[in-house]
Design a protein around this motif. Sequence first.
Motif, PDB file in Angstrom:
ATOM      1  N   GLU A 134       0.831  -1.205   0.000  1.00 60.29           N
ATOM      2  CA  GLU A 134       0.000   0.000   0.000  1.00 60.29           C
ATOM      3  C   GLU A 134       0.865   1.255   0.000  1.00 60.29           C
ATOM      4  O   GLU A 134       0.563   2.244  -0.674  1.00 60.29           O
ATOM      5  CB  GLU A 134      -0.929  -0.005   1.221  1.00 60.29           C
ATOM      6  N   ARG A 135       1.951   1.217   0.750  1.00 58.84           N
ATOM      7  CA  ARG A 135       2.843   2.379   0.791  1.00 58.84           C
ATOM      8  C   ARG A 135       3.537   2.577  -0.548  1.00 58.84           C
ATOM      9  O   ARG A 135       3.751   3.713  -0.983  1.00 58.84           O
ATOM     10  CB  ARG A 135       3.861   2.215   1.923  1.00 58.84           C
ATOM     11  N   MET A 136       3.884   1.491  -1.217  1.00 56.61           N
ATOM     12  CA  MET A 136       4.475   1.585  -2.546  1.00 56.61           C
ATOM     13  C   MET A 136       3.493   2.207  -3.533  1.00 56.61           C
ATOM     14  O   MET A 136       3.854   3.062  -4.343  1.00 56.61           O
ATOM     15  CB  MET A 136       4.898   0.189  -3.029  1.00 56.61           C
ATOM     16  N   LEU A 137       2.233   1.788  -3.456  1.00 56.47           N
ATOM     17  CA  LEU A 137       1.221   2.343  -4.350  1.00 56.47           C
ATOM     18  C   LEU A 137       0.994   3.828  -4.061  1.00 56.47           C
ATOM     19  O   LEU A 137       0.745   4.612  -4.982  1.00 56.47           O
ATOM     20  CB  LEU A 137      -0.088   1.558  -4.213  1.00 56.47           C
ATOM     21  N   ASP A 138       1.088   4.225  -2.786  1.00 56.33           N
ATOM     22  CA  ASP A 138       0.973   5.643  -2.440  1.00 56.33           C
ATOM     23  C   ASP A 138       2.105   6.444  -3.071  1.00 56.33           C
ATOM     24  O   ASP A 138       1.912   7.600  -3.473  1.00 56.33           O
ATOM     25  CB  ASP A 138       1.009   5.830  -0.921  1.00 56.33           C
ATOM     26  N   LEU A 139       3.280   5.835  -3.135  1.00 50.72           N
ATOM     27  CA  LEU A 139       4.416   6.519  -3.749  1.00 50.72           C
ATOM     28  C   LEU A 139       4.264   6.600  -5.263  1.00 50.72           C
ATOM     29  O   LEU A 139       4.610   7.612  -5.888  1.00 50.72           O
ATOM     30  CB  LEU A 139       5.728   5.796  -3.405  1.00 50.72           C
ATOM     31  N   GLY A 145      -6.996  12.398   0.365  1.00 50.20           N
ATOM     32  CA  GLY A 145      -8.024  12.064   1.324  1.00 50.20           C
ATOM     33  C   GLY A 145      -7.901  10.703   1.962  1.00 50.20           C
ATOM     34  O   GLY A 145      -8.648  10.355   2.857  1.00 50.20           O
ATOM     35  N   GLY A 146      -6.952   9.896   1.503  1.00 49.34           N
ATOM     36  CA  GLY A 146      -6.799   8.550   2.054  1.00 49.34           C
ATOM     37  C   GLY A 146      -5.713   8.537   3.100  1.00 49.34           C
ATOM     38  O   GLY A 146      -5.318   9.551   3.648  1.00 49.34           O
ATOM     39  N   ARG A 147      -5.229   7.378   3.406  1.00 50.73           N
ATOM     40  CA  ARG A 147      -4.189   7.224   4.416  1.00 50.73           C
ATOM     41  C   ARG A 147      -2.886   7.822   3.896  1.00 50.73           C
ATOM     42  O   ARG A 147      -2.468   7.563   2.775  1.00 50.73           O
ATOM     43  CB  ARG A 147      -4.003   5.736   4.717  1.00 50.73           C
ATOM     44  N   GLY A 148      -2.273   8.659   4.676  1.00 51.98           N
ATOM     45  CA  GLY A 148      -1.023   9.277   4.272  1.00 51.98           C
ATOM     46  C   GLY A 148       0.133   8.302   4.356  1.00 51.98           C
ATOM     47  O   GLY A 148       0.046   7.253   4.986  1.00 51.98           O
ATOM     48  N   ASP A 162     -10.047   1.858  -6.577  1.00 48.11           N
ATOM     49  CA  ASP A 162      -9.645   2.782  -7.634  1.00 48.11           C
ATOM     50  C   ASP A 162      -9.105   1.941  -8.788  1.00 48.11           C
ATOM     51  O   ASP A 162      -8.077   1.274  -8.629  1.00 48.11           O
ATOM     52  CB  ASP A 162      -8.574   3.726  -7.084  1.00 48.11           C
ATOM     53  N   PRO A 163      -9.772   1.962  -9.944  1.00 43.45           N
ATOM     54  CA  PRO A 163      -9.340   1.116 -11.070  1.00 43.45           C
ATOM     55  C   PRO A 163      -7.881   1.345 -11.448  1.00 43.45           C
ATOM     56  O   PRO A 163      -7.153   0.395 -11.740  1.00 43.45           O
ATOM     57  CB  PRO A 163     -10.282   1.526 -12.202  1.00 43.45           C
ATOM     58  N   THR A 164      -7.456   2.607 -11.421  1.00 40.54           N
ATOM     59  CA  THR A 164      -6.066   2.901 -11.800  1.00 40.54           C
ATOM     60  C   THR A 164      -5.105   2.304 -10.780  1.00 40.54           C
ATOM     61  O   THR A 164      -4.073   1.720 -11.134  1.00 40.54           O
ATOM     62  CB  THR A 164      -5.851   4.424 -11.884  1.00 40.54           C
ATOM     63  N   ARG A 165      -5.463   2.443  -9.496  1.00 42.62           N
ATOM     64  CA  ARG A 165      -4.623   1.892  -8.419  1.00 42.62           C
ATOM     65  C   ARG A 165      -4.553   0.376  -8.498  1.00 42.62           C
ATOM     66  O   ARG A 165      -3.491  -0.219  -8.315  1.00 42.62           O
ATOM     67  CB  ARG A 165      -5.184   2.340  -7.066  1.00 42.62           C
ATOM     68  N   GLU A 166      -5.680  -0.258  -8.777  1.00 42.11           N
ATOM     69  CA  GLU A 166      -5.697  -1.721  -8.873  1.00 42.11           C
ATOM     70  C   GLU A 166      -4.889  -2.206 -10.070  1.00 42.11           C
ATOM     71  O   GLU A 166      -4.226  -3.247 -10.021  1.00 42.11           O
ATOM     72  CB  GLU A 166      -7.135  -2.232  -8.936  1.00 42.11           C
ATOM     73  N   LYS A 167      -4.924  -1.439 -11.159  1.00 36.30           N
ATOM     74  CA  LYS A 167      -4.118  -1.801 -12.335  1.00 36.30           C
ATOM     75  C   LYS A 167      -2.633  -1.687 -11.992  1.00 36.30           C
ATOM     76  O   LYS A 167      -1.815  -2.535 -12.374  1.00 36.30           O
ATOM     77  CB  LYS A 167      -4.476  -0.875 -13.497  1.00 36.30           C
ATOM     78  N   LEU A 177       6.966  -3.027 -12.980  1.00 38.38           N
ATOM     79  CA  LEU A 177       7.428  -1.705 -12.543  1.00 38.38           C
ATOM     80  C   LEU A 177       8.840  -1.767 -11.950  1.00 38.38           C
ATOM     81  O   LEU A 177       9.301  -0.796 -11.352  1.00 38.38           O
ATOM     82  CB  LEU A 177       6.458  -1.138 -11.494  1.00 38.38           C
ATOM     83  N   ASP A 178       9.492  -2.897 -12.124  1.00 40.70           N
ATOM     84  CA  ASP A 178      10.781  -3.109 -11.461  1.00 40.70           C
ATOM     85  C   ASP A 178      11.859  -2.115 -11.881  1.00 40.70           C
ATOM     86  O   ASP A 178      12.814  -1.883 -11.137  1.00 40.70           O
ATOM     87  CB  ASP A 178      11.283  -4.539 -11.701  1.00 40.70           C
ATOM     88  N   ASP A 179      11.742  -1.535 -13.071  1.00 40.38           N
ATOM     89  CA  ASP A 179      12.775  -0.612 -13.550  1.00 40.38           C
ATOM     90  C   ASP A 179      12.541   0.827 -13.090  1.00 40.38           C
ATOM     91  O   ASP A 179      13.388   1.692 -13.298  1.00 40.38           O
ATOM     92  CB  ASP A 179      12.847  -0.638 -15.085  1.00 40.38           C
ATOM     93  N   ARG A 180      11.403   1.080 -12.457  1.00 38.76           N
ATOM     94  CA  ARG A 180      11.109   2.439 -12.016  1.00 38.76           C
ATOM     95  C   ARG A 180      11.774   2.724 -10.679  1.00 38.76           C
ATOM     96  O   ARG A 180      12.048   1.822  -9.888  1.00 38.76           O
ATOM     97  CB  ARG A 180       9.593   2.643 -11.895  1.00 38.76           C
ATOM     98  N   GLU A 181      12.036   3.995 -10.437  1.00 35.83           N
ATOM     99  CA  GLU A 181      12.624   4.428  -9.167  1.00 35.83           C
ATOM    100  C   GLU A 181      11.594   5.201  -8.366  1.00 35.83           C
ATOM    101  O   GLU A 181      10.763   5.923  -8.934  1.00 35.83           O
ATOM    102  CB  GLU A 181      13.854   5.320  -9.404  1.00 35.83           C
ATOM    103  N   VAL A 182      11.658   5.014  -7.032  1.00 33.34           N
ATOM    104  CA  VAL A 182      10.817   5.810  -6.134  1.00 33.34           C
ATOM    105  C   VAL A 182      11.702   6.354  -5.029  1.00 33.34           C
ATOM    106  O   VAL A 182      12.777   5.813  -4.729  1.00 33.34           O
ATOM    107  CB  VAL A 182       9.674   4.962  -5.530  1.00 33.34           C
ATOM    108  N   GLU A 183      11.251   7.443  -4.430  1.00 31.54           N
ATOM    109  CA  GLU A 183      11.990   8.039  -3.321  1.00 31.54           C
ATOM    110  C   GLU A 183      11.303   7.659  -2.022  1.00 31.54           C
ATOM    111  O   GLU A 183      10.108   7.892  -1.844  1.00 31.54           O
ATOM    112  CB  GLU A 183      12.036   9.562  -3.472  1.00 31.54           C
ATOM    113  N   VAL A 184      12.055   7.021  -1.117  1.00 31.14           N
ATOM    114  CA  VAL A 184      11.482   6.568   0.144  1.00 31.14           C
ATOM    115  C   VAL A 184      12.256   7.175   1.312  1.00 31.14           C
ATOM    116  O   VAL A 184      13.430   7.535   1.177  1.00 31.14           O
ATOM    117  CB  VAL A 184      11.514   5.020   0.253  1.00 31.14           C
ATOM    118  N   GLU A 185      11.561   7.278   2.433  1.00 29.79           N
ATOM    119  CA  GLU A 185      12.194   7.745   3.666  1.00 29.79           C
ATOM    120  C   GLU A 185      12.512   6.548   4.547  1.00 29.79           C
ATOM    121  O   GLU A 185      11.618   5.807   4.945  1.00 29.79           O
ATOM    122  CB  GLU A 185      11.269   8.712   4.427  1.00 29.79           C
ATOM    123  N   LEU A 186      13.799   6.362   4.834  1.00 33.34           N
ATOM    124  CA  LEU A 186      14.238   5.242   5.667  1.00 33.34           C
ATOM    125  C   LEU A 186      15.110   5.766   6.791  1.00 33.34           C
ATOM    126  O   LEU A 186      15.731   6.829   6.672  1.00 33.34           O
ATOM    127  CB  LEU A 186      15.021   4.223   4.823  1.00 33.34           C
TER     128      LEU A 186
END
Length: 454
Positions: A134-139, A145-148, A162-167, A177-186
């Motif tokens: 879920e946190r990955m999808l948020d990124l 309006g949903g969970r931050g 959400d159809p787009t989110r489920e896709k 999506l393995d080649d994409r980069e995301v920015e995370v706080e660790l």
Amino acid sequence: MNDLSSNALTPGKIVEELDRYVVGQRDAKRAVAVALRNRWRRQQVEGDLRDEIAPKNIIMIGPTGVGKTEIARRLARLARAPFLKVEASKFTEVGYVGRDVDSIVRDLVEVAVKLVRDEEAAKVRPRAKEFAEERMLDLLLPRGGGRGFAERPGELAAATPDPTREKLRAMLRDGRLDDREVEVELADDSNPLMSVLGGQPGIDESALSGLKDMFGQLGRKLKRQKLKVPQAWRALTEVEVEKLIDHDAASREAVSRAENAGIVFIDEIDKIATSRERHGGDVSREGVQRDLLPIVEGSTVTTKYGPVRTDHVLFIAAGAFHMSKPSDLIPEMQGRFPIRVELTPLVAEDFVRILTEPQNALTRQYAALLATEGVTIEWTDEAIKELAEIAAEVNRKTHDIGARRLHTVLERLLDDLLYNAPDIGTQTIPITQAYVRERLGALVADEDLTRFIL
């Protein structure tokens, strides 16, 4: 549930399991099997008598490389018990430079904590992975309006699909999506002060660990990192795992596990024996024994997880006793190790079994390593027999280091193959008696070369 609570670990089953990894040494296996079974028996005793039943500590007597450490380590793994190996010669009596004997107990508890937390992590990881998803999808697709991102839900938030989110979820699970980069706080665990202290001689590891905890409680910094989706998902899963584990309960269980199931293997105990034939350093060696005595007899040691009793920790000591004998230990120490077993030196026939029978036999290990390069090696019976005889012969001519000699001999035998494997290509190479003699025969014949190379 700890395996020690299971009735399935009968002495016969324990020996049978040890036989899969250690060749021979039946007496030693029987002794540790009975010691482990007695722990289960003690747990079945009710009332105050349970606390009065102390473990019968064991001394293993035998040259290096015959399986002393391996038997103890496999026993602990079989019982899923905290296991710590220490070398008696690394400790000195109070007032001399060396490690404090109480660190044995502190280190044992740390092993227990890691063991219990790993078990708890395995239980919660599937749920943690869902939260991390879920946190990955948020990124990947922030939603209003949903969970931050930083909120910690008790359960997965219910929301209108959400159809787009489920896709996107399907693409994430399929690896698209393995080649994409995301920015995370660790959490940023780097601490320059700890790095400097950790490199200083004389800094006790347990004290350093306590300092790390203290600084960690002052507030851990978060660091933003750009990661590929798979790495980010794994990192966020571990963050969620840490949140789901009840660390206080895990620590209490770890202390209990250390106290009631812990195994401490004290190697080189003969190095602190006060032999009458040696005089230098005898006072210091006897001092180490007297410092170790309270731990072995049963005492309470303060750790960062609370007080830990050693009354029911099983101690297994080992030594070659070439220059001394068990009776050279101080009488009080001898009394705390009532069971003594002698391990026999290994001969060529034992080496043949070691190379073929155990699940982790060296021949299988090297075959697996070379198979990663597409090279298949096939061992003939004659080649293995020749190897065993060469290893035994080198042990006779130089120092007898037991089965450890097989590592040296095999590395020398397969040196060219290991070096050239990437360039050889896919093929099968038989390891024959002639192959062994060609590569090792001259070395074994030359005693001077043997001394320095094998």
